[in-house]
Design an enzyme around this catalytic site. Structure first.
Site: not given
Ligand code: UD1
Ligand code: UDP
Length: 364
Positions: A203
């Site tokens: 991601h």
């Molecule tokens: C965020 C964090 C990243 C972390 C990741 C974990 C920041 C800058 N980034 O990235 O460090 O590794 O979370 O999962 O804070 N979306 C959904 N449903 C949700 C949430 C998001 O569909 O519940 C989609 C939306 O299209 C959104 C995109 O995911 O625009 C990105 O979500 P966002 O929270 O901005 O950043 P992540 O890529 O999730």
């Molecule tokens: N995780 C989960 N389901 C999934 C993928 C991840 O429960 O399908 C959990 C897992 O424990 C992971 C945490 O979510 O360590 C956070 O992961 P993510 O990769 O979203 O965030 P990051 O650690 O890269 O910020």
């Protein structure tokens, strides 16, 4: 005294759970804020149900958006909340936009705040998380670190050593506490896979945002799927782009929705290897002894390489490294980082409680 915890995105929840639990043993009032950065059931609520985290007292409902807009929305809402409630201490977790937003608001209001997972550095300023980490740590009054390299980074940046506390990794508290519930066979049946498999999570913007990167990633992952089935609980970010680029066009690729924590860890526990760009997953595989191939040019968690099962890989060498890891088979011995022992939450709570009571004495 009032302690406000600010959470908002998936990786925050397994880190906050043990801190909330341990701090409940002290004479403080706790208020749990969910910013709403993540909102899908599988990105948020499932963690509260499975990990027994109390329902958030407040949900700011900020949702998705560009970095500036998302961070600003959290700041506006938190400024109101903090002004009204005047917390004695704010606790922020990890490196997401909700983390840095809370750090900025607390510090400008003169509210003491603690950063759980301070001092991690990838030294890669193209990562939004690196910016969040640097700003948060610079402003933080209490820096709670998961590894000794973090202490070194903070020292090099001139952080007052009295503010730094090496407490271990609360994410690993959650893992060790729930490990008996991680049932690989049950999840395998549910997902419908037989035999050896590899789990992948992808991601990071550096992998899934640019169409050229996505094309190369799809080719690299197909070369992995030539060797073993790949199960990918796919994060919503980049999902459409990956699918458009033909990610699914290989019989070995199983793309599924994000899994609940217990199911995800069950799947990882039984995997022959993991391919990931996640931060948390590098740590979890280190404790479970599952070989981890991190598809990134750097990591802010080098301890998972020096003490764990992790290695950094490029798209170019990924298939070859998978071949090597599959040839070696399950690991029988591996090291674990210091203080990743299931008691970080207790150590963090002790530091937080001491800070709150020192603050009270200071006022008197
Ligand atoms: C965020 C964090 C990243 C972390 C990741 C974990 C920041 C800058 N980034 O990235 O460090 O590794 O979370 O999962 O804070 N979306 C959904 N449903 C949700 C949430 C998001 O569909 O519940 C989609 C939306 O299209 C959104 C995109 O995911 O625009 C990105 O979500 P966002 O929270 O901005 O950043 P992540 O890529 O999730
Ligand atoms: N995780 C989960 N389901 C999934 C993928 C991840 O429960 O399908 C959990 C897992 O424990 C992971 C945490 O979510 O360590 C956070 O992961 P993510 O990769 O979203 O965030 P990051 O650690 O890269 O910020």
């Amino acid at each position: 005294p009032l302690v406000v915890h600010v959470t908002g995105a998936r990786p925050n929840f397994p880190k906050a759970a043990p801190v909330l639990e341990a701090l409940a043993g002290y004479e403080v009032e706790q208020l749990l804020v969910h910013t709403g950065q993540h909102y899908d059931d599988k990105m948020s609520d499932v963690f509260f149900r499975q990990l027994g985290i109390p329902k958030p007292d407040v949900n700011l409902g900020v949702g998705s958006g560009a970095h500036g807009a998302q961070t600003a929305k959290v700041m506006i809402a938190l400024e109101e909340l903090f002004t009204e409630r005047r917390p004695d201490l704010v606790v922020v977790y990890g490196d997401v936009n909700s983390t840095v937003a809370a750090a900025l608001v607390a510090s400008k209001l003169g509210i003491t705040f603690a950063h759980v997972e301070a001092g991690l550095r990838s030294f890669d300023m193209t990562m939004p998380e690196e910016i969040n980490r640097l700003v948060t740590d610079k402003l933080s009054d209490l820096l709670l670190t998961t590894s000794t390299d973090a202490i070194g980074h903070l020292g090099n940046e001139g952080t007052d050593p009295d503010k730094i506390h090496f407490v271990g990794n609360p994410m690993i508290d959650t893992l060790l506490k729930n490990k008996p519930r991680f049932d690989a066979d049950a999840v395998r049946q549910e997902v419908g896979i037989e035999g050896d498999y590899i789990v992948a999570t992808l991601h990071r913007p550096g992998n899934v945002d640019d169409p050229q990167d996505v094309k190369a990633l799809v080719a690299a992952m197909h070369a992995v799927a030539d060797q073993a089935q790949v199960v990918i609980p796919l994060h919503p970010r980049g999902r459409a782009r990956l699918e458009e680029a033909g990610f699914l066009d290989h019989p070995g690729m199983r793309v599924i929705d994000p899994l609940g924590y217990i199911e995800f860890m069950g799947l990882v526990r039984g995997a022959a290897a993991v391919v990931t760009d996640s931060g948390g997953v590098q740590e979890e595989t280190t404790i479970l002894g599952v070989p981890c191939l991190t598809l990134r040019p750097n990591t802010e968690r080098p301890v998972t390489i020096t003490h764990g099962t992790n290695q950094l890989v490029t798209r170019e060498v990924l298939a070859e490294r998978v071949r090597e890891v599959l040839a070696v088979g399950p690991l029988s011995e591996w090291d674990t980082p210091p203080l990743w022992d299931g008691h970080a939450g207790e150590r963090i709570a002790k530091v937080l409680a001491a800070s709150v009571s020192a603050g009270r004495r200071g006022e008197a």
